[in-house]
Write an enzyme that holds these catalytic residues in place. Sequence first.
Site, PDB file in Angstrom:
ATOM      1  N   TRP A 346      82.736  13.772  30.628  1.00 33.16           N
ATOM      2  CA  TRP A 346      82.697  12.317  30.423  1.00 33.16           C
ATOM      3  C   TRP A 346      84.050  11.767  30.006  1.00 33.16           C
ATOM      4  O   TRP A 346      84.256  10.575  29.969  1.00 33.16           O
ATOM      5  CB  TRP A 346      81.620  11.947  29.385  1.00 33.16           C
ATOM      6  CG  TRP A 346      81.923  12.331  27.936  1.00 33.16           C
ATOM      7  CD1 TRP A 346      82.495  13.503  27.498  1.00 33.16           C
ATOM      8  CD2 TRP A 346      81.650  11.559  26.760  1.00 33.16           C
ATOM      9  NE1 TRP A 346      82.565  13.512  26.122  1.00 33.16           N
ATOM     10  CE2 TRP A 346      82.061  12.341  25.637  1.00 33.16           C
ATOM     11  CE3 TRP A 346      81.099  10.312  26.535  1.00 33.16           C
ATOM     12  CZ2 TRP A 346      81.934  11.885  24.323  1.00 33.16           C
ATOM     13  CZ3 TRP A 346      80.964   9.860  25.221  1.00 33.16           C
ATOM     14  CH2 TRP A 346      81.391  10.644  24.140  1.00 33.16           C
ATOM     15  N   ASP A 347      84.988  12.655  29.690  1.00 31.83           N
ATOM     16  CA  ASP A 347      86.331  12.241  29.293  1.00 31.83           C
ATOM     17  C   ASP A 347      86.913  11.233  30.290  1.00 31.83           C
ATOM     18  O   ASP A 347      87.573  10.268  29.907  1.00 31.83           O
ATOM     19  CB  ASP A 347      87.281  13.458  29.221  1.00 31.83           C
ATOM     20  CG  ASP A 347      86.781  14.548  28.277  1.00 31.83           C
ATOM     21  OD1 ASP A 347      85.556  14.711  28.170  1.00 31.83           O
ATOM     22  OD2 ASP A 347      87.611  15.234  27.674  1.00 31.83           O
ATOM     23  N   GLU A 486      78.820  17.362  19.047  1.00 31.91           N
ATOM     24  CA  GLU A 486      78.289  18.662  19.472  1.00 31.91           C
ATOM     25  C   GLU A 486      78.101  19.653  18.324  1.00 31.91           C
ATOM     26  O   GLU A 486      77.696  20.794  18.560  1.00 31.91           O
ATOM     27  CB  GLU A 486      79.200  19.264  20.552  1.00 31.91           C
ATOM     28  CG  GLU A 486      79.182  18.463  21.842  1.00 31.91           C
ATOM     29  CD  GLU A 486      80.138  19.005  22.892  1.00 31.91           C
ATOM     30  OE1 GLU A 486      80.993  19.835  22.555  1.00 31.91           O
ATOM     31  OE2 GLU A 486      80.027  18.559  24.054  1.00 31.91           O
ATOM     32  N   LYS A 598      81.474  16.360  14.520  1.00 34.81           N
ATOM     33  CA  LYS A 598      82.665  16.783  15.261  1.00 34.81           C
ATOM     34  C   LYS A 598      83.420  15.553  15.776  1.00 34.81           C
ATOM     35  O   LYS A 598      84.644  15.566  15.899  1.00 34.81           O
ATOM     36  CB  LYS A 598      82.211  17.654  16.434  1.00 34.81           C
ATOM     37  CG  LYS A 598      83.298  18.128  17.368  1.00 34.81           C
ATOM     38  CD  LYS A 598      82.717  19.006  18.465  1.00 34.81           C
ATOM     39  CE  LYS A 598      83.770  19.458  19.452  1.00 34.81           C
ATOM     40  NZ  LYS A 598      83.195  20.181  20.584  1.00 34.81           N
ATOM     41  N   GLN A 599      82.683  14.497  16.099  1.00 34.31           N
ATOM     42  CA  GLN A 599      83.303  13.290  16.674  1.00 34.31           C
ATOM     43  C   GLN A 599      82.315  12.147  16.530  1.00 34.31           C
ATOM     44  O   GLN A 599      81.129  12.376  16.285  1.00 34.31           O
ATOM     45  CB  GLN A 599      83.667  13.526  18.139  1.00 34.31           C
ATOM     46  CG  GLN A 599      82.488  13.758  19.066  1.00 34.31           C
ATOM     47  CD  GLN A 599      82.881  14.592  20.284  1.00 34.31           C
ATOM     48  OE1 GLN A 599      82.828  15.817  20.214  1.00 34.31           O
ATOM     49  NE2 GLN A 599      83.263  13.951  21.360  1.00 34.31           N
TER      50      GLN A 599
END
Length: 734
Positions: A346-347, A486, A598-599
Amino acid sequence: MLDLSVYSSQQNQQLIDSTDWNVLETEFDPSRLHHQETVFTLGNGYLGTRGTFEEGYPHDSPATIIHGVYDDVAIASTELVNCPNWLPFVVKVAGERFRMDSGEILHYERRLDLRLGIVSRDVRWRSPAGHTVEFHFERFASLANQNFLAIRCQITSIDFEGDIEVEVGFHPEPRTQGVKHWQTLKQGGLDNLIWLHSQTLHSAIEFGMAAKLIVEGEETASVCVRQGEHHHSTLVTTLQVEPEKTVTLEKIVTLYTSREIPTPAEAALIRLVAAPSYSTLLAAHIAAWERVWQDSDVVIEGDRLSQLSIRYNLFQLLAVAPRYDDRVSIPPKTLSGFAYSGHIFWDTEIFILPLLIHTQPALARNLLTYRYHTLRGARRKAQEMGYRGAMYAWESASTGDEVTPRWVPGPNGEQVRIWCGDIEVHINTDVAYAAWQYWQTTGDDEWMRDCGAEIILDTAVFWESRVEWNQQRHCYDIRDTIGPDENHDRVDNNAFTNVMVQWHLQTALALWDWLVKSYPDTSAQLAEKLYLQPEQMELWGDIANRLYVNQDLATGLIEQFEGFFNLEDVNLADYEPRTKSMQGLLGVEATSQKQILKQPDVLMLMYLLRDRFDRKTLKTNWDYYSPRTDHSYGSSLGPAIHAILACDLNQPVEAYTHFMRAAMVDLADVRRNAHEGIHAASAGGVWQAVIFGFAGVRMTNFGPIACPNLPPNWTRLKFRLKWRDEWHEFDLTA
Ligand code: BGC
């Protein structure tokens, strides 16, 4: 908190030259070889070549990676391969090989000229025997003519009189992280030409490359073919020099693969024989970059490091975006490294595309069309997993089939199950979201009619089969997923996923209305192809209204997934200082039991669907989730997004901290992994942080408007955006 003094260190001052367009390296430091190879990567939308030195070093990691050249590999199923190396250029001074780790370096400077797309190097070297010579190397991968590459080397004798021998060639069978992917079919040389014809071992992609060596202005110099090491042909010439004499050598390379042309070796030779001169190639290349920068440059005044780093990030994305191919996309490490095997995530859609949608829409269209071409793979995946419609691969390659490794070796040799390929389903909506953004911004109805509509509708069909009705709660659930964070897998009702799916289904309905009205024939064909029924449309509306999201109505706080608030809470500051991610520190299992992100996940949602959340809700969720996020060593996708939201919350100083962490991630090797390749998503996030964060750009029905919130040291911010065929110029001050 990040210590910003890192960025004003002497080393970073050395990065910048007086024009703010050049990344400089003023010292040859073998300990930073791999990091700097990444930094000095060149690309032209067709291939990327790491900044490995022409003369080669024992532990260097040269790589040339071409879009779409995948080959089978264990575990990751397919990977982008390291293509034959076109760089080798060996110079011998009185028989002694020029290399910077022997003899003495009297002067050294390497620069990446971002405006021109050229890497050059000046070295004054004293050989072990005491001869002093000066080298000027420069190289480029032509942006005007994607099958041409070139190196020019100028050698000036300072005090040496005698022979200089130059030998150029290829390295035909480089390995990709230890794995062999090439077999040479044929290679050879004639007059001043050499060529190579090879093929990947499993995917049988043919590769052809040819090179010639030109000695500028030396009519009498002869170039001949030599059988070099391992019987590889090379081109050799010997030149007589004397003090103050300069000789100029040019290596022109052409290359093709069977992805573009059935006979790549022949094509490479034919193009090479008729090749324009180095100067002509260079002029066209420079003109091509100039056109790109006209639309995509961002000018920042008052902060030279920000200026250079934004240009650096833009350069690497503009250099990797495919120009003439809509069956490939941009890997997480661009074409500069092998991490993630060159798979597509998806980046591209969420992080990289906004830059291209708003400044280079034709390139955005290519990348989105890749998703159109891979719909078949997405349908196969849905079917295999028992669903309907299209289910995009979390990691995708040439066909769109899922290529995420299911098992990877863990730190103690154990096998670790990776669930992303099975259940990180938000990718489906991410692709639809990007297709919609492209259309809203460009008004490209034709593309939406021919490609985008099918993407958005068939991925909506998938959701209809993926949701489950919860009789007890009278709502729909999406169970067993992974959201953007994640650190937590196999969760139920991830808020990011569920709210994005609401958006997706509502958008699919709006799109369907438009299609029926504007292109009734296409809508009829699609209804037949995708088995769309009127009742289904009603169901979509119902699902969108009744998907479960746990939000506290009083405070606005959203639970990341069901049960997140019951996990152990920790104070991340207690673990400082550290040089590892929290997951690396505590282990996969222990981290998943804690409220450590994580994000951004809920915050990522609030960024993508900005108009759906008011400032108070954003503030509540920011206050909760930002301190629980691993900003320094979690995902590199996070900092730029935090920068944007901090701007929305009127915290420009905090925003700047996050911004710099993203902007310098490769230049200053902030996360100590730049040797693996450029952080492409972070680079795209950096652009978004400047435009949607500091400039505060919002899209309205009348085009983009800005509401700037510049960092204290920025005195000017200037850029342009294209909206529905019209350019909008922004020139902002604090
Ligand atoms: C991140 C993903 C990202 C992938 C590739 C992972 O570490 O969690 O969001 O897509 O890297 O960059």
